[in-house]
Write an enzyme that holds these catalytic residues in place. Structure first.
Site, PDB file in Angstrom:
ATOM      1  N   ASN A  32      -2.445   0.756  -1.496  1.00  0.00           N
ATOM      2  CA  ASN A  32      -2.743   1.290  -0.189  1.00  0.00           C
ATOM      3  C   ASN A  32      -1.945   2.426   0.795  1.00  0.00           C
ATOM      4  O   ASN A  32      -1.417   3.396   0.600  1.00  0.00           O
ATOM      5  CB  ASN A  32      -4.059   0.878   0.332  1.00  0.00           C
ATOM      6  CG  ASN A  32      -4.189  -0.299   1.292  1.00  0.00           C
ATOM      7  OD1 ASN A  32      -2.862  -1.275   0.731  1.00  0.00           O
ATOM      8  ND2 ASN A  32      -4.777  -0.693   2.451  1.00  0.00           N
ATOM      9  N   LYS A  74       5.300  -9.147  -6.529  1.00  0.00           N
ATOM     10  CA  LYS A  74       4.024  -8.237  -7.684  1.00  0.00           C
ATOM     11  C   LYS A  74       3.250  -7.315  -6.752  1.00  0.00           C
ATOM     12  O   LYS A  74       2.019  -7.368  -6.376  1.00  0.00           O
ATOM     13  CB  LYS A  74       3.013  -9.429  -8.279  1.00  0.00           C
ATOM     14  CG  LYS A  74       2.662  -9.057  -9.616  1.00  0.00           C
ATOM     15  CD  LYS A  74       1.347  -8.086  -9.832  1.00  0.00           C
ATOM     16  CE  LYS A  74       0.409  -8.495  -9.556  1.00  0.00           C
ATOM     17  NZ  LYS A  74      -0.162  -6.751  -9.619  1.00  0.00           N
ATOM     18  N   SER A 101      -7.780  -7.682  -1.596  1.00  0.00           N
ATOM     19  CA  SER A 101      -9.593  -8.100  -1.182  1.00  0.00           C
ATOM     20  C   SER A 101      -9.648  -9.652  -0.958  1.00  0.00           C
ATOM     21  O   SER A 101      -9.013 -10.237  -1.312  1.00  0.00           O
ATOM     22  CB  SER A 101     -10.187  -7.481  -2.073  1.00  0.00           C
ATOM     23  OG  SER A 101      -9.821  -7.847  -3.260  1.00  0.00           O
ATOM     24  N   GLU A 159      -3.482 -11.758   3.787  1.00  0.00           N
ATOM     25  CA  GLU A 159      -3.486 -10.314   4.675  1.00  0.00           C
ATOM     26  C   GLU A 159      -5.112  -9.975   4.532  1.00  0.00           C
ATOM     27  O   GLU A 159      -5.235  -9.168   2.874  1.00  0.00           O
ATOM     28  CB  GLU A 159      -2.262  -9.675   4.618  1.00  0.00           C
ATOM     29  CG  GLU A 159      -1.651 -10.298   5.247  1.00  0.00           C
ATOM     30  CD  GLU A 159      -1.750 -10.194   6.846  1.00  0.00           C
ATOM     31  OE1 GLU A 159      -2.210  -9.408   7.662  1.00  0.00           O
ATOM     32  OE2 GLU A 159      -0.879 -10.615   7.141  1.00  0.00           O
ATOM     33  N   CYS A 196      -6.348  -1.073   5.824  1.00  0.00           N
ATOM     34  CA  CYS A 196      -7.098  -1.822   6.062  1.00  0.00           C
ATOM     35  C   CYS A 196      -7.549  -2.093   7.542  1.00  0.00           C
ATOM     36  O   CYS A 196      -8.448  -2.416   7.707  1.00  0.00           O
ATOM     37  CB  CYS A 196      -5.457  -3.543   5.671  1.00  0.00           C
ATOM     38  SG  CYS A 196      -4.451  -3.269   6.526  1.00  0.00           S
TER      39      CYS A 196
END
Ligand code: NAD
Length: 512
Positions: A159, A182, A235, A256, A290
């Site tokens: 995002n 990654k 997530s 996070e 987020c």
């Protein structure tokens, strides 16, 4: 190097790792607006990931040996490179993630600022210092320093494909670690671009920052590759899997995770400003933030005005991929399905759609939902779309109670003209970060730590805490002068313990 050249570099050879461990399987990254292929990338398997981490180990030693000044100089060269090529990178972010070019510029700006801060503050935060040795070791000198962990594995989301991973990468590098990153399988081109930019800007430490590409299995392999720490952003369900994989080797983790951030609008708030901020906080980046605002609790005194102001502003918004669009498509088709489900659940449980509520392909109309029960998925779960629920509450205390009842606890906002009241609410908000009379501002303050509580994760990026996150504290004592009586010797006098007990009685015994 132009973007086309960058893509040549990354296509089939992300981060230049392909020479060391050939991999035949590839995957495509596509433009969410058009479906056009943005790039083709290797799926690095467990062996390739392990080889990359092994390659990074000597690079970590050399990088650490450069010291704070040497690293700062190279991090400066990197940020200079990014700043000179902002439009090129923003174009790639726009094509791969779908957000407007201007929003990509904003995101890159934040990342550059964090790079500058991390490089500039690493010595002061982490460097060797003398601390008080205290009464019991008064004849010793005591030293503290924060040493790098070696190779840090960073797993990122799609995002904010530049800003979010850079919150780990910049701070890990500044602390003296090498990084293997990654990127999300939805934004591998941006990840590979960042690594290619590193190689171009920092040619004498190219292996200090490398990228591996692929899906969840590649990420899982990074967890098991013997890294010093795994910094995960994504997530909560994936976070749990990452923790389980890291537990096998006792690899420490930074988590996070997602949020369900709330805004509290109090009786005395500047309602127009609050509405403006709520709409931006909820809808920018198509709500795929987020720390985006997903719920608003407005007191009865301001609720109607707030809803009117929000309605006016939402009417001005338009989803699209052209230059004039407010926000872009959902980066992943599955995210549009989540939005559909949440809107349907909100309506089924008695909520009202004030605006939007429709999803056409990957484009979600700016959506405002009223009177949605707290038990609905639209209020409980992370929606990650351009949606906002607005609820009327009796007062700010009820707003705070509802805010804090959610298992997530990433960030939030308070709008009130009373500084004291707003600060009190901000402090009591169960979240890692809170903005008063604005939204998301804490993310642009490099000195402030960033991270959540509860389902939103633990550990911190950014600021001094973010630097320390990628280090281990090292304690050293050095005896300056021997004492006539050494208590930590089998040859100590028999009466020494009694004498010590008397001293302790005098010094501490008076406290009740
Ligand atoms: P995700 O959890 O689906 O994927 C994140 C990354 O994990 C990807 O790179 C993916 O390939 C990798 N992955 C998947 N399975 C794995 C496994 N078993 N082992 C190791 N790695 C694995 O998340 P996403 O959809 O990319 O990102 C969106 C989520 O990220 C949202 O919940 C959002 O709130 C959160 N997020 C949090 C922050 C923050 O700083 N707290 C910032 C941005 C996004």
């Amino acid at each position: 190097m132009t973007l086309a050249e960058q893509m040549d570099t990354v296509t089939g050879a992300a981060a230049g790792t392909v020479d060391r461990h050939a991999t035949t399987e590839t995957f495509e990254s596509t433009d969410p607006a058009t479906g056009a292929v943005v790039g083709v990338f290797p799926v690095h398997d467990a062996e390739a990931v392990r080889a990359t981490v092994e390659h990074a180990r000597p690079a970590a030693v050399a990088w650490a040996a450069l010291g704070f000044d040497g690293r700062r100089q190279r991090l400066n060269a990197y940020r200079g490179y990014l700043a000179r090529r902002m439009h090129e990178l923003a174009d790639l972010v726009h094509r791969e993630n779908g957000k407007p070019h201007a929003d990509a510029i904003l995101e890159i700006t934040l990342a550059i600022d964090h790079l500058a801060w991390a490089g500039a503050h690493a010595r002061k935060t982490l460097g060797p210092r003398k601390v008080s040795a205290g009464m019991l070791a008064a004849n010793h000198a005591a030293y503290l320093e924060y040493q790098p962990l070696g190779v840090i594995g960073v797993i990122g989301p799609w995002n904010y494909p530049v800003f979010t991973p850079m919150g780990s990468i910049a701070y890990a590098l500044a602390a003296g670690n090498a990084v293997v990153f990654k990127p999300s399988e939805h934004t591998p081109a941006v990840g590979a671009w960042l690594a290619a930019a590193w190689r171009a800007a920092v040619p004498d430490a190219v292996d200090a920052f490398q990228v591996v590409t692929g899906f969840g299995d590649t990420g899982a392999a990074l967890c098991r590759a013997g890294v010093g720490k795994l910094a995960f952003t994504g997530s909560a369900p994936t976070g749990r899997r990452v923790m389980a994989a890291c537990a096998e080797t006792l690899t420490p983790v930074l988590m996070e995770l997602g949020g369900k951030d709330a805004m509290i609008v109090d009786d005395d708030a500047d309602v127009a400003a609050a509405a403006d901020a709520a709409v931006w906080g909820a809808m920018s980046n198509a709500g795929q933030t987020c720390i985006g605002i997903e719920r608003v609790y407005a007191t009865g005194a301001v609720y109607d005005r707030f809803v009117t102001e929000v309605t006016e502003r939402v009417r001005e918004l338009r989803a699209g991929s052209d230059d004039a669009a407010t926000y872009g498509p959902m980066t992943m088709p599955s995210q549009a399905d989540v939005v559909r489900r949440h809107v349907a659940d909100a309506v089924a449980s008695g909520g009202r759609v004030l605006a939007g509520g429709t999803v056409e392909g990957r484009y979600v109309a700016p959506t405002v939902l009223l009177d949605v029960p707290e038990t609905s998925a639209a209020v409980r779960e992370e929606t990650f779309g351009p949606t906002l629920t607005i609820s009327r509450v009796r007062d700010a205390e009820e707003a705070l109670a509802r805010t804090n009842a959610n298992p997530h606890g990433l960030a939030g906002a308070v709008f009130s003209r009373s500084r004291e009241r707003a600060m009190d609410l901000a402090r009591r908000m169960r979240s890692g970060m809170t903005s008063v009379n604005s939204v998301l501002t804490f993310a642009s303050v490099p000195a402030l730590p960033f991270g959540g509580v509860g389902e939103s994760g633990f550990g911190r990026i950014h600021g001094e805490d973010g630097l320390k996150e990628f280090t281990r504290a090292k304690a050293i004592t050095r005896q300056r002068v021997p004492l006539p009586v050494n208590l930590m010797s089998f040859r100590r006098p028999a009466a020494a313990a009694d004498a010590l007990a008397r001293v302790m009685g005098l010094v501490h015994g008076r406290h009740r």
